[in-house]
Write a protein that holds these residues in place. Structure first.
Motif, PDB file in Angstrom:
ATOM      1  N   HIS A 174     -26.813  -0.481 -28.243  1.00  0.00           N
ATOM      2  CA  HIS A 174     -26.943  -0.113 -26.820  1.00  0.00           C
ATOM      3  C   HIS A 174     -25.661  -0.423 -26.038  1.00  0.00           C
ATOM      4  N   LYS A 175     -25.733  -0.196 -24.738  1.00  0.00           N
ATOM      5  CA  LYS A 175     -24.556  -0.495 -23.924  1.00  0.00           C
ATOM      6  C   LYS A 175     -24.996  -1.079 -22.580  1.00  0.00           C
ATOM      7  N   GLY A 176     -24.002  -1.391 -21.749  1.00  0.00           N
ATOM      8  CA  GLY A 176     -24.286  -1.922 -20.425  1.00  0.00           C
ATOM      9  C   GLY A 176     -25.087  -3.202 -20.498  1.00  0.00           C
ATOM     10  N   ASP A 177     -26.013  -3.372 -19.558  1.00  0.00           N
ATOM     11  CA  ASP A 177     -26.791  -4.608 -19.540  1.00  0.00           C
ATOM     12  C   ASP A 177     -27.732  -4.703 -20.737  1.00  0.00           C
ATOM     13  N   MET A 179     -26.834  -3.983 -23.781  1.00  0.00           N
ATOM     14  CA  MET A 179     -26.033  -4.237 -24.978  1.00  0.00           C
ATOM     15  C   MET A 179     -26.456  -5.555 -25.618  1.00  0.00           C
TER      16      MET A 179
END
Lengths: 596, 394, 166
Positions: A174-177, A179
């Motif tokens: 995943h990515k961003g918060d 992740m």
């Protein structure tokens, strides 16, 4: 000679090699820049941003770990701007981190805690993010506990799993918060390709990855008067344990360790080195038997190269990654498991003990050994062969808990029966050691002479090169081994699973023609094991290796077959190597696994 | 168009000139150094938002020694409120393809890629047809250059050049450490020129009309024209090519709905300018004109008095929180803290002074984040919070 | 190179044929790690989404670790590990659309379809998602159904738009 350039660090002019990073340049000049995602074993990530410094004339700050110095750079490592920013970053990391430090296994040995302490972060201004995340603790593995609430996303574990081990059990998803560091489809560590090598634990700066500890269980067993608790210590523990207890890296503490174990209350303190010697007897004979089957009997089923089987991380790796090559593995159990099987049979009989009452503990530089002891096939004594496996670190905790002033202990010798060893057993702890020990014995077995290397030191298989090779030519063998006349025994040594992968691929492609290969899961072999003191890095591994070889040189006996207790066990109990009894107790089989 | 022309409109980019073959043949017969000089004297700066001088970019890659080099057209147009690149690629694709080929000639690259934003997949068939025709012509004139489209997969961060390379290499779109810079080590570790779609379209204008025609437009430090995507509370949304250096007051006069309270210049990573500062704000790259100048990728979003600036900021932060790649601490955790922080202030769980703590945090993010995304969160945050503090609290 | 027509025919294919097609795709892309994203795009076109088995198949064929494949695809919002409905309804929540009522339209959609974002209706007809600015800011708020764009939508129009699809 590298080109020199001039820079200034905190107002002091220095000359350094071109292409040196700011971080290294600072360290060379006695300026410490804090780091978190940086590790000497791994490629530079530049993620945590703790190592930021100010370069005069630039508005933005620069990550010292990832930036090479340039001529004339004027670097400040502790300007107000740097301090404020660094404090912010530590605060941010803490806001994302389950900072319940007093209840954390890594309390006192956590790099984030140390930084927070240095920067005296006394308030909690930012909003705590942990309660908003749906964290669960993965403790299904018998070796490793993964607690995402303590993860700071430095990705040291991910790089370890990929760069050192080539396993990729842990990756970033995943990515961003969202992740996070996770396994394939967020399965439990126990259900994926994880080899339990524990290198991720050894490289984790916080308590996000720790070993599953069995300290309380062992204390309970020691306190139980109906139990006879015996302990074995692996070769590499004696050159690592000191680091946890006040000594520098590379100090041998064998005698003190035995003394401490006695004081902890173990009923018998014996040595895995003894079964390392036994392994050489079994595995060396197995190698020679395989050669005979191939060269004399022309048996098409016999597989070459033969691979060692001491390292449980390597075993699980090959079961996952090369399940069609399991026939290449030696059938010998690891020294730990040989010891376990003998403890509740040979030892019980000799001491007139009911095996039911024996609790068998091992002290290992390794977390994969916990998984190995837990394997269903490891019950050949009729009981669980090894009951509890503790890492070097766990033993150090017990010694501290017991209030033992380790540095002041006098040396004590191991107990008899399974406590005698040779230099060959000791060097099992270093990469190349099993190979060297095996050659010392096999060569003599075949020719009646010492292996043709100066003072028995087979230097080509020593050192930290990822893949090492050696060739031993057999000349004038004894009569029964006449078929080996002129044979060049080609051997290889690989440590770190990423190197194991290289060797396996060369076997698969048919380009290598080795007969015998030593594989160790961890870089440097067991001395760099996942259960060894933190930190472990190239320099520390080198010092531990020096200690191992010094221990070997200091031993009166340096060949496994000379060990009087080995001679005795064959005479009294096992008859001869590869006997029916040893097959039953000392050998095992392997099973293919998924590649998830 | 009717009404008074407060703004100097320009018509270069979308002017339909069927002469790309001529420009291409002419340009590739000129010496690379000559073309570089042309670009340098035009003072064209990158139109993606960062404003790096294009001529210098080409020069650095031309000087890099490597048998393999690449030209990449960055069409990963993801900045909220920006839709100019889509229009360029659908209306004048040959200008972009020509510019890429000329760049290939200048730096010594034989391969070009268009990194097309995933959401623009509907452009692909037409663009492909254009590429086939273009490559056919290149073969005819014996010029060795090919162009491929690489589809993005829905990650804003891939507009950042090094993240874009990672993505093209089949990896997670995580920005790299710099140095090394793309001019020496870009896609596949090879020297790479990566330009925004609009930047390439402008080079076409420059190669056609010469640097002077371009340089004569705009003001000092901000030469030439630029496309603006106008949206929000405006009676005439759309794309306009305008001379740089215009004042925001004139802009609002022309595009506002009479009730404009603020304009967001440059999308989520840009700045919010409140009404009281329209007159002192000029749109360009740097240097002071009558007041502050702002870099911009071309998004101009107008807000009238019915809009809540808290909602606008909330939307931006939500965007960044999700679109941050997550690898570096200041950006990953910072975005979460900012979003949770303004909500907590709004709900009264944190006092108003907490906004100051957050402002200091954005400063740290600006100094320490690994790439432009994390560094630019401070822009919208501080400009909105400083100018509309009451709306954040009450 | 695999053609678009072949991909369009996928719903008539058996699972085996789909895997055979995927294998061709992977071969077309030389099994190169650098082409992983294109391969994932094609795989999603063939299977509609990227379940565990497909990820595993790709990893095996390309000799990559399956966690690496998963790591890459979870980075990009285009890839879905959940099956999608016949119609994917996406509402733009870019700034212009958001401040001009995109949130209200989304709430109405959730209400009418009875599902949350990222979920598919039980009858496999509709999936609901949100997207970033699609450049329709001029006529905000915008929504899309599969690749058709609807501009200046409002909560009252939702019934009609969805009704026409059924």
């Amino acid at each position: 000679m590298a080109k020199k350039i001039k820079i200034s660090i905190n107002g002091v002019s220095v000359e350094i090699d071109q292409d040196t990073t700011i971080l290294d340049a600072a360290r060379q000049t006695g300026v410490i820049i804090p780091t978190l995602c940086y590790h000497k074993d791994l490629c530079v990530a530049g993620n945590c941003r703790v190592c930021i410094v100010e370069i005069m004339g630039q508005k933005r700050l620069t990550a010292a770990c990832a930036t090479p110095c340039e001529e004339g750079m004027d670097i400040l490592t502790n300007s107000l701007k740097v301090r404020n920013s660094r404090k912010h970053i530590i605060e941010l990391l803490l806001s994302e981190h389950n900072a319940d430090c007093t209840r954390c296994y890594k309390n006192g040995n956590c790099e984030l805690q140390k930084l927070a302490s240095e920067y005296k972060i006394m308030t909690q201004d930012f909003i705590r993010l942990v309660p908003f995340k749906n964290y669960t603790i993965d403790q299904f593995s018998p070796s490793i506990i993964k607690d995402d609430s303590k993860c700071i996303r430095c990705q040291r574990c991910v790089r370890t799993c990929a760069e050192l081990q080539g396993v990729n059990a842990l990756t970033v998803a995943h990515k961003g918060d969202q992740m996070k560091i996770t396994t394939f489809f967020e399965k439990a560590m126990n259900d994926v390709v994880c080899t339990n090598c524990g290198q991720c634990i050894n490289h984790c700066p916080t308590g996000a990855l720790v070993e599953k500890n069995y300290i309380e269980e062992v204390w309970d067993a020691i306190a139980d008067k109906t139990k006879h608790v015996i302990v074995q210590t692996a070769p590499a523990v004696r050159v690592g344990l000191g680091e946890e207890l006040g000594f520098g890296p590379g100090v041998r503490v064998t005698g003190k360790m035995v003394a401490a174990l006695k004081r902890l209350g173990f009923d018998a303190v014996m040595d895995t080195d003894f079964t390392a010697d036994l392994t050489i007897m079994e595995e060396g004979t197995e190698l020679l038997t395989r050669l005979k089957r191939k060269m004399v009997d022309h048996d098409p089923d016999v597989k070459f190269p033969m691979a060692t089987s001491c390292s449980p991380g390597w075993i699980k790796y090959i079961e996952h990654m090369y399940p069609d090559y399991l026939d290449h593995l030696s059938t010998c159990k690891s020294p730990q498991q040989m010891f376990g099987a003998l403890a509740k049979t040979y030892y019980a009989k000799a001491r007139n003990l009911d095996p039911e009452t024996i609790v068998s503990v091992s002290i290992m530089p390794c977390t994969a050994k916990k998984f190995e002891a837990n394997r269903p096939e490891m019950h050949d004594s009729g009981y669980r062969d090894v009951d509890y496996v503790l890492t070097t670190r766990e033993l150090a905790i017990m010694i501290k808990q017991a209030g033992i002033d380790f540095m002041r202990l006098d040396d004590v010798h191991y107990d008899r029966l399974m406590g005698e060893s040779t230099g060959a057993g000791v060097i099992f702890g270093a990469t190349g050691g099993v190979m060297e020990a095996a050659l010392r014995t096999a060569y003599e077995l075949v020719t009646g002479r010492d292996v043709p290397f100066d003072n028995l030191n087979i230097t080509p298989v020593r050192g930290m090169e990822g893949v090492k090779e050696a060739t031993v030519k057999i000349e004038n063998p004894l009569k029964e081994w006449a078929f080996l006349e002129g044979v060049e025994l080609k051997c290889a040594v690989a440590h770190g699973l990423v190197n194991a992968h290289k060797v396996m691929e060369s076997i698969r492609s048919g380009e290598s023609n080795y007969q015998f290969i030593e594989f160790m899961a961890c870089p440097g072999g067991c001395l760099g094991g996942g259960g060894q003191p933190i930190p472990t890095n190239p320099e520390i591994r080198r010092k531990r290796a020096e200690a191992i070889y010094a221990e070997d040189e200091g031993m009166p006996l340096r060949k496994s077959h000379q060990n009087p207790e080995i001679i005795k066990i064959y005479k009294d109990f096992l008859d001869h190597p590869l006997s029916e009894k040893s097959h039953h107790l000392l050998h095992t089989h392997y099973s293919p696994r998924d590649r998830f | 168009m009717t009404t008074n022309y407060l703004l100097k409109r320009v018509d270069f980019i979308f002017k339909n000139e069927n002469d790309w073959e001529v420009i291409l043949s002419k340009s590739i017969n000129r010496a690379p150094q000559e073309l570089i000089n042309e670009l340098i004297s035009s003072e064209l700066k990158g139109r993606g938002g960062a404003g790096f001088p294009t001529g210098l970019k080409w020069k650095l890659s031309a000087e890099a020694v490597n048998a393999i080099k690449y030209v990449i057209c960055n069409a990963d147009e993801g900045e909220p409120g920006t839709f100019k690149d889509r229009e360029i690629l659908s209306r004048v694709p040959f200008k972009v393809l020509t510019a890429m080929a000329v760049c290939g000639h200048v730096i010594g690259a034989k391969e070009g890629y268009i990194y097309l934003r995933g959401e623009y997949h509907f452009l692909r068939p037409e663009l492909n047809k254009a590429i086939v025709e273009f490559e056919y012509y290149c073969k005819e004139i014996k010029f060795d250059f090919s162009i491929k489209i690489f589809m993005g997969s829905g990650a804003y961060i891939c507009g950042e050049e090094t993240a874009l390379f990672e993505s093209m290499e089949g990896k997670r779109g995580e920005p790299r450490n710099k140095p090394p810079f793309p001019s020496t080590s870009g896609y596949m570790g090879k020297p790479t020129v990566i330009n925004n779609v609009e930047t390439l379209a402008h080079t076409f204008t420059i190669f056609k009309y010469g640097a002077k025609r371009f340089y004569d437009l705009g003001v000092q430090y901000s030469r030439g024209s630029k496309l603006f995507s106008v949206s929000g509370d405006t009676p005439k949304p759309g794309i306009y090519e305008l001379e740089l250096g215009m004042s925001l007051e004139d802009f609002v006069e022309e595009f506002g709905d009479g009730d404009t309270k603020a304009v967001q210049v440059g999308g989520a990573s840009g700045f919010l300018v409140p009404r009281k500062r329209f007159h002192e704000t000029a749109i360009g790259f740097q240097g002071k004109l009558t007041g502050i100048s702002l870099p911009t990728g071309g998004s101009m979003m107008l807000f009238n008095s019915s809009r809540s600036m808290f909602n606008v900021l909330d939307n931006y932060l939500e965007f960044f929180r999700e679109e941050s790649c997550g690898q570096c601490t200041p950006c990953r955790v910072g975005c979460q803290q900012l979003l949770k922080g303004i909500k907590a202030v709004k709900r009264g769980e944190k006092n108003a002074q907490y906004l100051d703590k957050l402002l200091r945090l954005t400063e740290t993010m600006q100094y320490t984040a690994k790439c432009g995304l994390g560094q630019s969160v401070a822009n919208s945050f501080s400009s909105i919070v400083e100018n509309f503090r009451e709306e954040m609290i009450y | 190179m695999i053609t678009k027509d072949e991909v369009c025919k996928v719903h008539a294919m058996t699972e085996e044929e789909k895997y055979a097609l995927l294998k061709n795709v992977i071969n077309d892309y030389d099994r190169k790690e650098s082409n992983l994203i294109q391969i994932l795009h094609m795989a999603q076109a063939i299977f509609g989404y990227l379940p565990v088995e497909v990820q595993h198949y790709i990893a095996d064929q390309m000799e990559l670790s399956v966690s690496k494949v998963n790591s890459v695809l979870t980075f990009y919002s285009f890839f879905s590990t959940q099956p999608k409905g016949k119609y994917t309804v996406s509402i733009c929540l870019g700034t212009a659309c958001y401040v001009r009522g995109g949130r209200e339209v989304l709430n109405k959609l959730k209400d009418v379809l009875g599902i949350d974002v990222g979920v598919t209706t039980d009858d496999k007809m509709f999936s609901l998602s949100v997207m970033r600015c699609i450049g329709a800011c001029g006529l905000a708020p915008a929504m899309t159904v599969n690749s058709k764009v609807y501009k200046q939508v409002n909560p009252n129009k939702i019934h009609r738009i969805l009704g026409m699809l059924k």
